[in-house]
Design a protein around this motif. Structure first.
Motif, PDB file in Angstrom:
ATOM      1  N   GLU A   4      24.435   1.524  24.436  1.00 44.55           N
ATOM      2  CA  GLU A   4      24.618   2.652  25.359  1.00 44.55           C
ATOM      3  C   GLU A   4      25.188   3.888  24.651  1.00 44.55           C
ATOM      4  OE1 GLU A   4      28.970   1.465  27.226  1.00 44.55           O
ATOM      5  OE2 GLU A   4      27.167   0.621  28.100  1.00 44.55           O
ATOM      6  N   TYR A   5      25.739   3.696  23.459  1.00 44.17           N
ATOM      7  CA  TYR A   5      26.284   4.810  22.687  1.00 44.17           C
ATOM      8  C   TYR A   5      25.253   5.441  21.760  1.00 44.17           C
ATOM      9  CZ  TYR A   5      30.885   3.273  24.209  1.00 44.17           C
ATOM     10  OH  TYR A   5      31.973   2.937  24.965  1.00 44.17           O
ATOM     11  N   ASN A  35      27.675  18.124  26.401  1.00 47.60           N
ATOM     12  CA  ASN A  35      27.076  17.417  27.522  1.00 47.60           C
ATOM     13  C   ASN A  35      28.167  16.954  28.471  1.00 47.60           C
ATOM     14  OD1 ASN A  35      25.419  16.110  29.234  1.00 47.60           O
ATOM     15  ND2 ASN A  35      24.734  14.558  27.808  1.00 47.60           N
ATOM     16  N   ASN A  36      28.053  17.336  29.731  1.00 48.85           N
ATOM     17  CA  ASN A  36      29.042  16.940  30.726  1.00 48.85           C
ATOM     18  C   ASN A  36      28.528  15.816  31.617  1.00 48.85           C
ATOM     19  OD1 ASN A  36      30.745  18.966  29.772  1.00 48.85           O
ATOM     20  ND2 ASN A  36      29.811  20.482  31.107  1.00 48.85           N
ATOM     21  N   GLU A  37      27.292  15.378  31.394  1.00 47.28           N
ATOM     22  CA  GLU A  37      26.699  14.336  32.225  1.00 47.28           C
ATOM     23  C   GLU A  37      27.185  12.940  31.837  1.00 47.28           C
ATOM     24  OE1 GLU A  37      22.531  14.782  31.668  1.00 47.28           O
ATOM     25  OE2 GLU A  37      22.522  16.855  32.366  1.00 47.28           O
ATOM     26  N   ASP A  38      27.369  12.705  30.555  1.00 47.35           N
ATOM     27  CA  ASP A  38      27.737  11.375  30.079  1.00 47.35           C
ATOM     28  C   ASP A  38      29.226  11.096  30.290  1.00 47.35           C
ATOM     29  OD1 ASP A  38      25.166  10.858  29.216  1.00 47.35           O
ATOM     30  OD2 ASP A  38      25.532  11.669  27.223  1.00 47.35           O
ATOM     31  N   THR A  39      29.541   9.825  30.434  1.00 44.95           N
ATOM     32  CA  THR A  39      30.942   9.423  30.558  1.00 44.95           C
ATOM     33  C   THR A  39      31.527   9.042  29.204  1.00 44.95           C
ATOM     34  OG1 THR A  39      30.255   7.155  31.011  1.00 44.95           O
ATOM     35  CG2 THR A  39      30.642   8.601  32.919  1.00 44.95           C
ATOM     36  N   HIS A  40      30.681   9.011  28.182  1.00 44.21           N
ATOM     37  CA  HIS A  40      31.116   8.690  26.826  1.00 44.21           C
ATOM     38  C   HIS A  40      30.193   9.397  25.838  1.00 44.21           C
ATOM     39  CE1 HIS A  40      27.668   5.977  26.708  1.00 44.21           C
ATOM     40  NE2 HIS A  40      28.078   5.506  27.875  1.00 44.21           N
ATOM     41  N   ARG A  42      27.444   9.867  22.785  1.00 48.88           N
ATOM     42  CA  ARG A  42      26.217   9.208  22.343  1.00 48.88           C
ATOM     43  C   ARG A  42      25.832   9.829  21.019  1.00 48.88           C
ATOM     44  NH1 ARG A  42      21.665   9.440  26.217  1.00 48.88           N
ATOM     45  NH2 ARG A  42      20.888   7.742  24.957  1.00 48.88           N
ATOM     46  N   CYS A  77      33.217  13.294  24.809  1.00 51.41           N
ATOM     47  CA  CYS A  77      31.926  12.996  25.458  1.00 51.41           C
ATOM     48  C   CYS A  77      30.882  14.060  25.144  1.00 51.41           C
ATOM     49  CB  CYS A  77      32.116  12.877  26.963  1.00 51.41           C
ATOM     50  SG  CYS A  77      33.230  11.578  27.441  1.00 51.41           S
ATOM     51  N   ASN A  78      30.273  13.965  24.006  1.00 51.02           N
ATOM     52  CA  ASN A  78      29.178  14.838  23.598  1.00 51.02           C
ATOM     53  C   ASN A  78      28.097  13.986  22.974  1.00 51.02           C
ATOM     54  OD1 ASN A  78      30.091  17.494  24.219  1.00 51.02           O
ATOM     55  ND2 ASN A  78      31.512  17.377  22.522  1.00 51.02           N
TER      56      ASN A  78
END
Length: 117
Positions: A4-5, A35-40, A42, A77-78
């Motif tokens: 997921e990362y 990116n503000n959509e992800d919770t962590h 990537r 989180c970017n």
């Protein structure tokens, strides 16, 4: 490092490259996308065939993934891509770790821990 990362789609990687927020040296380049959509965070790793054979390329990718795993708690989180240049072949693991840490810090991908008084 959990899947997921990782970023696997070439369209996502291309979007990061198009944004052109990057820094680098003669060994590595790091591109980021806010990116503000992800919770962590990537990330993706890119290493060209000029680096060496598959064994050498896979070794350096495993090392980079291990370094990112160690920095996991500090990463913001970017989305980012680490590009490994052929000259990185002459670096030891500790040198790779230092250079990647410095580049991530330069792009403000690492949280700064403030000491509590």
């Amino acid at each position: 490092m959990k899947k997921e990362y990782r970023i696997k789609k070439s369209s996502e990687i291309d979007a990061i490259f198009k944004k052109r927020q990057s820094t680098g040296d003669k060994f590595f380049a790091v591109y980021k996308l806010q990116n503000n959509e992800d919770t962590h965070f990537r990330f993706a790793i890119s290493v060209g065939k000029k680096y060496g054979n598959a064994v050498e390329r896979n070794l350096v990718k495993r090392r980079i993934r291990n370094i990112v795993q160690e920095l996991k708690e500090q990463l913001i989180c970017n989305r980012f891509v680490i590009v490994i240049k052929p000259q990185a072949k002459e670096c030891s693991y500790q040198q790779i770790k230092t250079k990647v840490h410095d580049l991530l810090n330069k792009l403000k991908l690492l949280e700064t821990k403030h000491e509590k008084s």
